[in-house]
Design a protein around this motif. Sequence first.
Motif, PDB file in Angstrom:
ATOM      1  N   ALA A  19       0.814  -1.227   0.000  1.00 25.18           N
ATOM      2  CA  ALA A  19       0.000   0.000   0.000  1.00 25.18           C
ATOM      3  C   ALA A  19       0.845   1.274   0.000  1.00 25.18           C
ATOM      4  O   ALA A  19       0.566   2.197  -0.764  1.00 25.18           O
ATOM      5  N   ALA A  20       1.860   1.345   0.832  1.00 24.34           N
ATOM      6  CA  ALA A  20       2.676   2.567   0.896  1.00 24.34           C
ATOM      7  C   ALA A  20       3.435   2.792  -0.411  1.00 24.34           C
ATOM      8  O   ALA A  20       3.508   3.928  -0.893  1.00 24.34           O
ATOM      9  N   ASP A  21       3.981   1.716  -0.983  1.00 28.52           N
ATOM     10  CA  ASP A  21       4.681   1.852  -2.267  1.00 28.52           C
ATOM     11  C   ASP A  21       3.713   2.269  -3.368  1.00 28.52           C
ATOM     12  O   ASP A  21       4.053   3.083  -4.230  1.00 28.52           O
ATOM     13  N   TRP A  22       2.513   1.695  -3.371  1.00 30.22           N
ATOM     14  CA  TRP A  22       1.515   2.054  -4.371  1.00 30.22           C
ATOM     15  C   TRP A  22       1.145   3.528  -4.225  1.00 30.22           C
ATOM     16  O   TRP A  22       1.052   4.262  -5.212  1.00 30.22           O
ATOM     17  N   ALA A  23       0.943   3.969  -2.995  1.00 32.09           N
ATOM     18  CA  ALA A  23       0.584   5.372  -2.764  1.00 32.09           C
ATOM     19  C   ALA A  23       1.690   6.301  -3.246  1.00 32.09           C
ATOM     20  O   ALA A  23       1.414   7.320  -3.897  1.00 32.09           O
ATOM     21  N   ALA A  24       2.938   5.961  -2.946  1.00 33.39           N
ATOM     22  CA  ALA A  24       4.058   6.805  -3.361  1.00 33.39           C
ATOM     23  C   ALA A  24       4.103   6.944  -4.879  1.00 33.39           C
ATOM     24  O   ALA A  24       4.505   7.982  -5.408  1.00 33.39           O
ATOM     25  N   TYR A  25       3.670   5.915  -5.567  1.00 31.60           N
ATOM     26  CA  TYR A  25       3.685   5.897  -7.035  1.00 31.60           C
ATOM     27  C   TYR A  25       2.426   6.555  -7.616  1.00 31.60           C
ATOM     28  O   TYR A  25       2.494   7.475  -8.413  1.00 31.60           O
ATOM     29  N   VAL A  26       1.249   6.118  -7.187  1.00 31.07           N
ATOM     30  CA  VAL A  26       0.006   6.530  -7.844  1.00 31.07           C
ATOM     31  C   VAL A  26      -0.520   7.893  -7.381  1.00 31.07           C
ATOM     32  O   VAL A  26      -1.266   8.528  -8.112  1.00 31.07           O
ATOM     33  N   LEU A  27      -0.123   8.357  -6.217  1.00 27.51           N
ATOM     34  CA  LEU A  27      -0.649   9.625  -5.721  1.00 27.51           C
ATOM     35  C   LEU A  27       0.160  10.838  -6.178  1.00 27.51           C
ATOM     36  O   LEU A  27      -0.228  11.964  -5.902  1.00 27.51           O
ATOM     37  N   ARG A  28       1.250  10.612  -6.898  1.00 25.38           N
ATOM     38  CA  ARG A  28       1.993  11.741  -7.451  1.00 25.38           C
ATOM     39  C   ARG A  28       1.135  12.409  -8.523  1.00 25.38           C
ATOM     40  O   ARG A  28       0.521  11.729  -9.346  1.00 25.38           O
ATOM     41  N   PRO A  29       1.072  13.735  -8.549  1.00 25.48           N
ATOM     42  CA  PRO A  29       0.220  14.424  -9.536  1.00 25.48           C
ATOM     43  C   PRO A  29       0.498  14.005 -10.976  1.00 25.48           C
ATOM     44  O   PRO A  29      -0.430  13.852 -11.770  1.00 25.48           O
ATOM     45  N   GLU A  30       1.772  13.792 -11.312  1.00 26.55           N
ATOM     46  CA  GLU A  30       2.092  13.418 -12.695  1.00 26.55           C
ATOM     47  C   GLU A  30       1.616  12.010 -13.037  1.00 26.55           C
ATOM     48  O   GLU A  30       1.519  11.658 -14.206  1.00 26.55           O
ATOM     49  N   MET A  31       1.319  11.188 -12.033  1.00 31.33           N
ATOM     50  CA  MET A  31       0.785   9.845 -12.279  1.00 31.33           C
ATOM     51  C   MET A  31      -0.735   9.809 -12.126  1.00 31.33           C
ATOM     52  O   MET A  31      -1.426   9.161 -12.906  1.00 31.33           O
ATOM     53  N   SER A  32      -1.251  10.477 -11.124  1.00 37.29           N
ATOM     54  CA  SER A  32      -2.684  10.374 -10.822  1.00 37.29           C
ATOM     55  C   SER A  32      -3.559  10.874 -11.963  1.00 37.29           C
ATOM     56  O   SER A  32      -4.671  10.385 -12.136  1.00 37.29           O
ATOM     57  N   ARG A  33      -3.074  11.792 -12.761  1.00 36.71           N
ATOM     58  CA  ARG A  33      -3.902  12.283 -13.869  1.00 36.71           C
ATOM     59  C   ARG A  33      -4.067  11.245 -14.982  1.00 36.71           C
ATOM     60  O   ARG A  33      -4.912  11.386 -15.844  1.00 36.71           O
ATOM     61  N   TYR A  34      -3.237  10.195 -14.976  1.00 33.99           N
ATOM     62  CA  TYR A  34      -3.315   9.153 -15.995  1.00 33.99           C
ATOM     63  C   TYR A  34      -3.968   7.871 -15.485  1.00 33.99           C
ATOM     64  O   TYR A  34      -3.958   6.862 -16.181  1.00 33.99           O
ATOM     65  N   THR A  35      -4.485   7.886 -14.273  1.00 31.51           N
ATOM     66  CA  THR A  35      -5.104   6.685 -13.707  1.00 31.51           C
ATOM     67  C   THR A  35      -6.552   6.959 -13.359  1.00 31.51           C
ATOM     68  O   THR A  35      -6.992   8.108 -13.294  1.00 31.51           O
ATOM     69  N   SER A  36      -7.279   5.909 -13.101  1.00 28.85           N
ATOM     70  CA  SER A  36      -8.672   6.051 -12.685  1.00 28.85           C
ATOM     71  C   SER A  36      -8.798   6.086 -11.168  1.00 28.85           C
ATOM     72  O   SER A  36      -9.897   6.263 -10.640  1.00 28.85           O
ATOM     73  N   THR A  37      -7.703   5.945 -10.456  1.00 32.53           N
ATOM     74  CA  THR A  37      -7.733   5.952  -9.004  1.00 32.53           C
ATOM     75  C   THR A  37      -8.073   7.335  -8.490  1.00 32.53           C
ATOM     76  O   THR A  37      -7.468   8.321  -8.893  1.00 32.53           O
ATOM     77  N   THR A  38      -9.040   7.396  -7.595  1.00 34.20           N
ATOM     78  CA  THR A  38      -9.419   8.666  -6.979  1.00 34.20           C
ATOM     79  C   THR A  38      -8.900   8.768  -5.553  1.00 34.20           C
ATOM     80  O   THR A  38      -9.176   9.745  -4.871  1.00 34.20           O
ATOM     81  N   ALA A  39      -8.155   7.777  -5.109  1.00 31.95           N
ATOM     82  CA  ALA A  39      -7.619   7.768  -3.749  1.00 31.95           C
ATOM     83  C   ALA A  39      -6.666   8.932  -3.546  1.00 31.95           C
ATOM     84  O   ALA A  39      -6.001   9.386  -4.482  1.00 31.95           O
ATOM     85  N   THR A  40      -6.606   9.396  -2.305  1.00 30.65           N
ATOM     86  CA  THR A  40      -5.700  10.487  -1.959  1.00 30.65           C
ATOM     87  C   THR A  40      -4.766  10.114  -0.806  1.00 30.65           C
ATOM     88  O   THR A  40      -4.012  10.953  -0.339  1.00 30.65           O
ATOM     89  N   SER A  41      -4.833   8.848  -0.358  1.00 29.98           N
ATOM     90  CA  SER A  41      -3.997   8.421   0.766  1.00 29.98           C
ATOM     91  C   SER A  41      -3.837   6.906   0.767  1.00 29.98           C
ATOM     92  O   SER A  41      -4.591   6.190   0.096  1.00 29.98           O
ATOM     93  N   VAL A  42      -2.872   6.445   1.558  1.00 25.61           N
ATOM     94  CA  VAL A  42      -2.681   5.005   1.747  1.00 25.61           C
ATOM     95  C   VAL A  42      -3.963   4.394   2.315  1.00 25.61           C
ATOM     96  O   VAL A  42      -4.402   3.324   1.879  1.00 25.61           O
TER      97      VAL A  42
END
Length: 77
Positions: A19-42
């Motif tokens: 979870a922490a590694d996923w958050a570090a990767y997917v919650l970055r602004p440059e990544m989150s705009r290309y994913t369907s994930t709406t999460a903002t935290s671990v």
Amino acid sequence: MSDPEIPGCMVALLAVADAADWAAYVLRPEMSRYTSTTATSVAELLPMIERTLSADPNAPLLFGVRDAASRQLVATV
């Protein structure tokens, strides 16, 4: 079902420990705009991982892809 194989990578279902590694990767602004994930935290990612690991036959399968040498999470599918 066996995990998919990608040369140079390790592929496995996401685990709670990821979870922490996923958050570090997917919650970055440059990544989150290309994913369907709406999460903002671990904490918001954990229920998605837990559902993947559940016995629910309708649960989505979430895989983590790690670089085999560095073990760094480089993608999720």
